[in-house]
Design a protein around this motif. Sequence first.
Motif, PDB file in Angstrom:
ATOM      1  N   LYS A  24      32.000 -16.950 -26.144  1.00  0.00           N
ATOM      2  CA  LYS A  24      31.315 -18.242 -26.205  1.00  0.00           C
ATOM      3  C   LYS A  24      30.517 -18.408 -24.919  1.00  0.00           C
ATOM      4  N   ILE A  25      29.219 -18.586 -25.084  1.00  0.00           N
ATOM      5  CA  ILE A  25      28.321 -18.710 -23.947  1.00  0.00           C
ATOM      6  C   ILE A  25      27.632 -20.064 -24.025  1.00  0.00           C
ATOM      7  N   ALA A  26      27.538 -20.728 -22.887  1.00  0.00           N
ATOM      8  CA  ALA A  26      26.836 -22.010 -22.809  1.00  0.00           C
ATOM      9  C   ALA A  26      25.827 -21.947 -21.673  1.00  0.00           C
ATOM     10  N   THR A  27      24.834 -22.794 -21.762  1.00  0.00           N
ATOM     11  CA  THR A  27      23.863 -22.903 -20.672  1.00  0.00           C
ATOM     12  C   THR A  27      24.079 -24.236 -19.973  1.00  0.00           C
ATOM     13  N   LEU A  28      23.620 -24.292 -18.746  1.00  0.00           N
ATOM     14  CA  LEU A  28      23.775 -25.500 -17.941  1.00  0.00           C
ATOM     15  C   LEU A  28      22.542 -25.654 -17.065  1.00  0.00           C
ATOM     16  N   ASP A  29      21.941 -26.822 -17.088  1.00  0.00           N
ATOM     17  CA  ASP A  29      20.812 -27.120 -16.213  1.00  0.00           C
ATOM     18  C   ASP A  29      21.385 -27.614 -14.884  1.00  0.00           C
ATOM     19  N   VAL A  30      21.674 -26.680 -13.996  1.00  0.00           N
ATOM     20  CA  VAL A  30      22.340 -26.982 -12.729  1.00  0.00           C
ATOM     21  C   VAL A  30      21.524 -27.972 -11.900  1.00  0.00           C
ATOM     22  N   LYS A 123      32.567 -29.753  -5.937  1.00  0.00           N
ATOM     23  CA  LYS A 123      32.786 -30.731  -7.007  1.00  0.00           C
ATOM     24  C   LYS A 123      32.116 -30.280  -8.296  1.00  0.00           C
ATOM     25  N   LEU A 124      30.878 -29.787  -8.189  1.00  0.00           N
ATOM     26  CA  LEU A 124      30.153 -29.305  -9.365  1.00  0.00           C
ATOM     27  C   LEU A 124      30.855 -28.096  -9.975  1.00  0.00           C
ATOM     28  N   ASN A 125      31.246 -27.143  -9.143  1.00  0.00           N
ATOM     29  CA  ASN A 125      31.912 -25.940  -9.652  1.00  0.00           C
ATOM     30  C   ASN A 125      33.244 -26.277 -10.326  1.00  0.00           C
ATOM     31  N   ASP A 126      33.986 -27.220  -9.752  1.00  0.00           N
ATOM     32  CA  ASP A 126      35.252 -27.638 -10.364  1.00  0.00           C
ATOM     33  C   ASP A 126      35.006 -28.276 -11.731  1.00  0.00           C
ATOM     34  N   ALA A 127      33.959 -29.115 -11.829  1.00  0.00           N
ATOM     35  CA  ALA A 127      33.635 -29.767 -13.106  1.00  0.00           C
ATOM     36  C   ALA A 127      33.191 -28.731 -14.139  1.00  0.00           C
ATOM     37  N   ILE A 128      32.386 -27.770 -13.709  1.00  0.00           N
ATOM     38  CA  ILE A 128      31.931 -26.715 -14.628  1.00  0.00           C
ATOM     39  C   ILE A 128      33.137 -25.931 -15.142  1.00  0.00           C
ATOM     40  N   GLU A 129      34.036 -25.574 -14.239  1.00  0.00           N
ATOM     41  CA  GLU A 129      35.220 -24.806 -14.632  1.00  0.00           C
ATOM     42  C   GLU A 129      36.078 -25.599 -15.616  1.00  0.00           C
ATOM     43  N   LYS A 130      36.267 -26.882 -15.355  1.00  0.00           N
ATOM     44  CA  LYS A 130      37.083 -27.727 -16.231  1.00  0.00           C
ATOM     45  C   LYS A 130      36.458 -27.837 -17.624  1.00  0.00           C
ATOM     46  N   VAL A 131      35.138 -28.077 -17.666  1.00  0.00           N
ATOM     47  CA  VAL A 131      34.443 -28.202 -18.945  1.00  0.00           C
ATOM     48  C   VAL A 131      34.459 -26.870 -19.693  1.00  0.00           C
ATOM     49  N   ALA A 132      34.241 -25.778 -18.979  1.00  0.00           N
ATOM     50  CA  ALA A 132      34.221 -24.457 -19.618  1.00  0.00           C
ATOM     51  C   ALA A 132      35.578 -24.128 -20.234  1.00  0.00           C
ATOM     52  N   LYS A 133      36.646 -24.409 -19.501  1.00  0.00           N
ATOM     53  CA  LYS A 133      37.992 -24.135 -20.027  1.00  0.00           C
ATOM     54  C   LYS A 133      38.306 -25.036 -21.222  1.00  0.00           C
ATOM     55  N   ALA A 134      37.950 -26.311 -21.117  1.00  0.00           N
ATOM     56  CA  ALA A 134      38.226 -27.257 -22.199  1.00  0.00           C
ATOM     57  C   ALA A 134      37.430 -26.925 -23.462  1.00  0.00           C
ATOM     58  N   SER A 135      36.222 -26.408 -23.286  1.00  0.00           N
ATOM     59  CA  SER A 135      35.360 -26.098 -24.427  1.00  0.00           C
ATOM     60  C   SER A 135      35.508 -24.660 -24.900  1.00  0.00           C
ATOM     61  N   GLY A 136      36.248 -23.865 -24.176  1.00  0.00           N
ATOM     62  CA  GLY A 136      36.449 -22.474 -24.565  1.00  0.00           C
ATOM     63  C   GLY A 136      35.269 -21.574 -24.246  1.00  0.00           C
ATOM     64  N   PHE A 137      34.414 -21.986 -23.308  1.00  0.00           N
ATOM     65  CA  PHE A 137      33.279 -21.147 -22.927  1.00  0.00           C
ATOM     66  C   PHE A 137      33.765 -20.016 -22.042  1.00  0.00           C
ATOM     67  N   GLU A 138      33.329 -18.817 -22.349  1.00  0.00           N
ATOM     68  CA  GLU A 138      33.653 -17.681 -21.500  1.00  0.00           C
ATOM     69  C   GLU A 138      32.617 -17.518 -20.400  1.00  0.00           C
ATOM     70  N   PHE A 139      31.400 -17.922 -20.699  1.00  0.00           N
ATOM     71  CA  PHE A 139      30.309 -17.825 -19.728  1.00  0.00           C
ATOM     72  C   PHE A 139      29.495 -19.105 -19.779  1.00  0.00           C
ATOM     73  N   VAL A 140      29.088 -19.597 -18.621  1.00  0.00           N
ATOM     74  CA  VAL A 140      28.148 -20.709 -18.520  1.00  0.00           C
ATOM     75  C   VAL A 140      27.028 -20.209 -17.618  1.00  0.00           C
ATOM     76  N   MET A 141      25.843 -20.180 -18.149  1.00  0.00           N
ATOM     77  CA  MET A 141      24.711 -19.634 -17.404  1.00  0.00           C
ATOM     78  C   MET A 141      23.750 -20.750 -17.021  1.00  0.00           C
TER      79      MET A 141
END
Length: 167
Positions: A24-30, A123-141
């Motif tokens: 599961k891959i997601a994109t993120l507008d950092v 703070k941003l990295n922690d939020a990304i990690e939390k969202v990725a784990k909760a959503s089951g994303f293996e990669f967020v680009m």
Amino acid sequence: MKKLSVLFAAVMMVVSVGMAKAQKIATLDVMAVLNAMPEKKKADADIKVFLDAKQAEIKKKADAGQAKLKQYSEEAPKKTAEENKARETELQKLQEEIAQMQEKAQKDLQGKQDIAFAPIEKKLNDAIEKVAKASGFEFVMDSNSSAFVYKGGADATAAVKKELGIQ
């Protein structure tokens, strides 16, 4: 033997396609997330104030140097060679001081940016990690990356902003 190698190649293709689909891959507008964070806005404002103060300090010194240069240029024909040489040395020293001020200001700015942005980045990295784990994303680009070639997966930008409590 030839059939075995073709069969092996076909099995490898099916396995690799299956593995690719399972990820599961997601994109993120950092940048959009960062620019919406109040902490970043405050850090940017603080850094701008700091930079403006340093630039004003350097400009003041440079303007004083320009005034001296103009004065010395006008008075040069009336002065002795020894006096003109001393004035030239003084101007060179002033020019070196300005260059040192610019160098120090650049180092100070980099240090201030590092200190200001480290907690924001965490703070941003922690939020990304939390969202990725909760959503089951293996990669967020990062969708702004120049190396990003295809964007067809889910976008985690809204979820990360929600996790941070920003719009």
